[in-house]
Enzyme design. Sequence first.
Site, PDB file in Angstrom:
ATOM      1  CE1 TYR A   1      -3.040  -3.259   1.036  1.00 53.37           C
ATOM      2  CE2 TYR A   1      -4.113  -1.615  -0.354  1.00 53.37           C
ATOM      3  CZ  TYR A   1      -4.052  -2.907   0.156  1.00 53.37           C
ATOM      4  OH  TYR A   1      -5.005  -3.819  -0.203  1.00 53.37           O
TER       5      TYR A   1
ATOM      6  CD  GLN B   1     -16.295  -2.117  -7.535  1.00 49.52           C
ATOM      7  OE1 GLN B   1     -16.066  -3.297  -7.251  1.00 49.52           O
ATOM      8  NE2 GLN B   1     -16.532  -1.727  -8.770  1.00 49.52           N
ATOM      9  CG  ASN B   2     -11.886   3.198  -8.343  1.00 57.23           C
ATOM     10  OD1 ASN B   2     -11.908   1.984  -8.519  1.00 57.23           O
ATOM     11  ND2 ASN B   2     -12.231   4.058  -9.281  1.00 57.23           N
ATOM     12  CB  ILE B   3      -8.593   2.670  -2.235  1.00 55.40           C
ATOM     13  CG1 ILE B   3      -7.395   2.131  -3.028  1.00 55.40           C
ATOM     14  CG2 ILE B   3      -9.503   1.513  -1.827  1.00 55.40           C
ATOM     15  CD1 ILE B   3      -6.512   1.167  -2.219  1.00 55.40           C
ATOM     16  CG  ASP B   4      -8.638   6.652  -7.393  1.00 54.08           C
ATOM     17  OD1 ASP B   4      -8.701   5.787  -8.286  1.00 54.08           O
ATOM     18  OD2 ASP B   4      -9.524   7.516  -7.238  1.00 54.08           O
TER      19      ASP B   4
ATOM     20  CG  HIS C   1     -13.980  -1.835  -2.144  1.00 56.35           C
ATOM     21  ND1 HIS C   1     -13.839  -2.220  -3.453  1.00 56.35           N
ATOM     22  CD2 HIS C   1     -15.031  -2.534  -1.658  1.00 56.35           C
ATOM     23  CE1 HIS C   1     -14.762  -3.130  -3.744  1.00 56.35           C
ATOM     24  NE2 HIS C   1     -15.497  -3.342  -2.670  1.00 56.35           N
TER      25      HIS C   1
ATOM     26  CB  SER D   1     -13.904  -6.496 -14.303  1.00 57.58           C
ATOM     27  OG  SER D   1     -13.691  -6.824 -12.929  1.00 57.58           O
TER      28      SER D   1
ATOM     29  CG  ASN E   1     -16.254  -1.603 -18.324  1.00 59.33           C
ATOM     30  OD1 ASN E   1     -15.766  -0.935 -17.420  1.00 59.33           O
ATOM     31  ND2 ASN E   1     -15.841  -2.823 -18.619  1.00 59.33           N
ATOM     32  CG  LEU E   2     -11.528  -0.501 -22.765  1.00 60.11           C
ATOM     33  CD1 LEU E   2     -11.530   0.879 -23.423  1.00 60.11           C
ATOM     34  CD2 LEU E   2     -10.131  -0.829 -22.256  1.00 60.11           C
TER      35      LEU E   2
END
Length: 237
Positions: free
Chosen positions: A56, A93-96, A111, A180, A204-205
């Site tokens: 981390y 869901q991102n932690i940035d 998250h 995903s 999404n991509l």
Amino acid sequence: MAETRSIVVLTGAGISRESGLHTFRDADGIWATVNIEDVATPEAFARDPGRVQDFYNERRRGLVDNKIAPNPAHLALAEFETAFAGDFLLVTQNIDDLHERAGSRKLIHMHGELAKARCGNCGKFIEWREDLFTDTACPACDQAGGMRPHVVWFGEMPFEMDRIYEALEACDLFVSIGTSGNVYPAAGFVQAARMAGARTVELNLEPSEGASLFEEAVYGPAGTVVPGWFTDLAGSL
Ligand code: BV8
């Protein structure tokens, strides 16, 4: 189309890809170089806390690197939230910290957050932008040995689930961006939205694991697809 009064947006690592942060399951993703079991579970932290802290610390250093900035997809979501008169909730869901840096306020980090540390002794969580070590003393209670990233590992309960399900059950539009659809319970949110009779859209991509559960989809990079899609949505309200 029925009036859109309540929107829930879910984002995953794909929305931050064009900002220079790696995703998890793409070929160049994080899980291609390290195993979840070694760095992202409570058992891993109990077994080898130094290894987990290093994992981390490396990602936190990457995040505080000044080349990493919100991209047009983050900015479009923040702009839409400000202008939208109805109920809006962005679950990431991102932690940035790119959504908040883009201006998003109605935001849940289900998250956790890489730029926060939590003390296992007093439970306080604190803004944390430098390296974290297992023997780091907690600034709140002064005890050492209990500090960990304020991040939800596999097998741990994500944050604010009640508030998230409440919003999903009341929404009439659910948009999933850059995920995903592999990780639960987030991957199941589209089902809750469908049960609520909401319109479901995937941006999404490429098709996610849950692609067949969405009524609509637009595929392409988030930085291109998301601004256009939300501009059209705003124009249709
Ligand atoms: C829990 C923080 C229970 C750490 C993360 C069924 C029900 C419930 C649980 C489970 C279940 N089955 C299995 C489980 C257990 C587990 C799970 O889901 N395992 C998976 C692997 C099968 N779930 C859990 O453990 C969760 N907890 O269930 O608790 C419980 C109950 C009672 C009491 C206690 C506990 C906790 C899961 C959270 C784990 N922590 N992150 C960290 O970041 O280090 S998960 C991790 O995956 C990240 O948060 C990440 O965001 C998340 C999901 O990944 P994605 O964001 O989707 O990223 P990915 O790379 O997979 O996909 C990127 C997508 O973007 C791709 O589709 C790609 O095409 C696209 N893309 C790429 N570039 C672009 C793009 N899109 C647009 N533009 C681009 N440019």
